[in-house]
Write a protein that holds these residues in place. Structure first.
Motif, PDB file in Angstrom:
ATOM      1  N   HIS A  26       0.853  -1.184   0.000  1.00  0.00           N
ATOM      2  CA  HIS A  26       0.000   0.000   0.000  1.00  0.00           C
ATOM      3  C   HIS A  26       0.892   1.238   0.000  1.00  0.00           C
ATOM      4  O   HIS A  26       1.695   1.430   0.905  1.00  0.00           O
ATOM      5  CB  HIS A  26      -0.940  -0.024   1.205  1.00  0.00           C
ATOM      6  CG  HIS A  26      -1.932  -1.133   1.100  1.00  0.00           C
ATOM      7  ND1 HIS A  26      -3.177  -0.955   0.539  1.00  0.00           N
ATOM      8  CD2 HIS A  26      -1.841  -2.442   1.429  1.00  0.00           C
ATOM      9  CE1 HIS A  26      -3.812  -2.113   0.554  1.00  0.00           C
ATOM     10  NE2 HIS A  26      -3.027  -3.021   1.088  1.00  0.00           N
ATOM     11  N   LEU A  27       0.749   2.039  -1.037  1.00  0.00           N
ATOM     12  CA  LEU A  27       1.580   3.221  -1.236  1.00  0.00           C
ATOM     13  C   LEU A  27       0.908   4.470  -0.692  1.00  0.00           C
ATOM     14  O   LEU A  27      -0.319   4.597  -0.764  1.00  0.00           O
ATOM     15  CB  LEU A  27       1.857   3.418  -2.724  1.00  0.00           C
ATOM     16  CG  LEU A  27       2.505   2.238  -3.457  1.00  0.00           C
ATOM     17  CD1 LEU A  27       2.564   2.531  -4.948  1.00  0.00           C
ATOM     18  CD2 LEU A  27       3.881   1.946  -2.905  1.00  0.00           C
ATOM     19  N   ASP A  28       1.716   5.398  -0.191  1.00  0.00           N
ATOM     20  CA  ASP A  28       1.153   6.688   0.201  1.00  0.00           C
ATOM     21  C   ASP A  28       0.940   7.519  -1.061  1.00  0.00           C
ATOM     22  O   ASP A  28       1.271   7.096  -2.172  1.00  0.00           O
ATOM     23  CB  ASP A  28       2.039   7.397   1.237  1.00  0.00           C
ATOM     24  CG  ASP A  28       3.431   7.750   0.721  1.00  0.00           C
ATOM     25  OD1 ASP A  28       3.651   7.845  -0.511  1.00  0.00           O
ATOM     26  OD2 ASP A  28       4.322   7.932   1.575  1.00  0.00           O
ATOM     27  N   GLN A  29       0.394   8.701  -0.879  1.00  0.00           N
ATOM     28  CA  GLN A  29       0.024   9.534  -2.029  1.00  0.00           C
ATOM     29  C   GLN A  29       1.242   9.903  -2.887  1.00  0.00           C
ATOM     30  O   GLN A  29       1.187   9.866  -4.113  1.00  0.00           O
ATOM     31  CB  GLN A  29      -0.689  10.794  -1.543  1.00  0.00           C
ATOM     32  CG  GLN A  29      -1.334  11.575  -2.655  1.00  0.00           C
ATOM     33  CD  GLN A  29      -2.231  12.681  -2.116  1.00  0.00           C
ATOM     34  OE1 GLN A  29      -2.187  13.038  -0.945  1.00  0.00           O
ATOM     35  NE2 GLN A  29      -3.058  13.233  -2.980  1.00  0.00           N
ATOM     36  N   GLU A  30       2.358  10.247  -2.250  1.00  0.00           N
ATOM     37  CA  GLU A  30       3.550  10.639  -3.003  1.00  0.00           C
ATOM     38  C   GLU A  30       4.134   9.459  -3.773  1.00  0.00           C
ATOM     39  O   GLU A  30       4.517   9.591  -4.937  1.00  0.00           O
ATOM     40  CB  GLU A  30       4.606  11.232  -2.056  1.00  0.00           C
ATOM     41  CG  GLU A  30       5.889  11.641  -2.744  1.00  0.00           C
ATOM     42  CD  GLU A  30       5.734  12.708  -3.829  1.00  0.00           C
ATOM     43  OE1 GLU A  30       6.666  12.846  -4.644  1.00  0.00           O
ATOM     44  OE2 GLU A  30       4.703  13.398  -3.877  1.00  0.00           O
ATOM     45  N   ALA A  31       4.204   8.291  -3.146  1.00  0.00           N
ATOM     46  CA  ALA A  31       4.723   7.106  -3.840  1.00  0.00           C
ATOM     47  C   ALA A  31       3.815   6.729  -5.010  1.00  0.00           C
ATOM     48  O   ALA A  31       4.299   6.359  -6.085  1.00  0.00           O
ATOM     49  CB  ALA A  31       4.874   5.946  -2.868  1.00  0.00           C
TER      50      ALA A  31
END
Length: 85
Positions: A26-31
């Protein structure tokens, strides 16, 4: 499919179900933004070098498939499904 009378939607698996054997990251918004634009985000966690991972954005949507690059502690996108934002 037409001969058996099945509905096409009943015969197809959702993408997430078809890839359920592949671990999800699960990636954060920036990733997620980096992945959508061809970048290679650094990620927390430890997987074997080359581990194939589902890339999931903050909305829970599958945005692609990548592999873990142990040397760079990063994710190397291989296939990106979502268009850039």
């Amino acid at each position: 499919i037409a001969k058996s009378g099945e509905n096409l939607h009943q015969a197809l698996l959702p993408m997430k179900a078809a890839l359920s054997a592949i671990p999800a990251l699960h990636l954060d918004q920036e990733a997620s933004r980096l992945v959508r634009h061809g970048g290679k985000p650094r990620v927390a966690g430890s997987w074997p070098d080359g581990q194939v991972l589902q890339m999931i954005d903050t909305n829970g949507d599958l945005i692609g498939i990548g592999s873990f690059d142990e040397e760079q502690s990063g994710l190397r996108p291989r296939i990106v499904f979502a268009p850039g934002e």
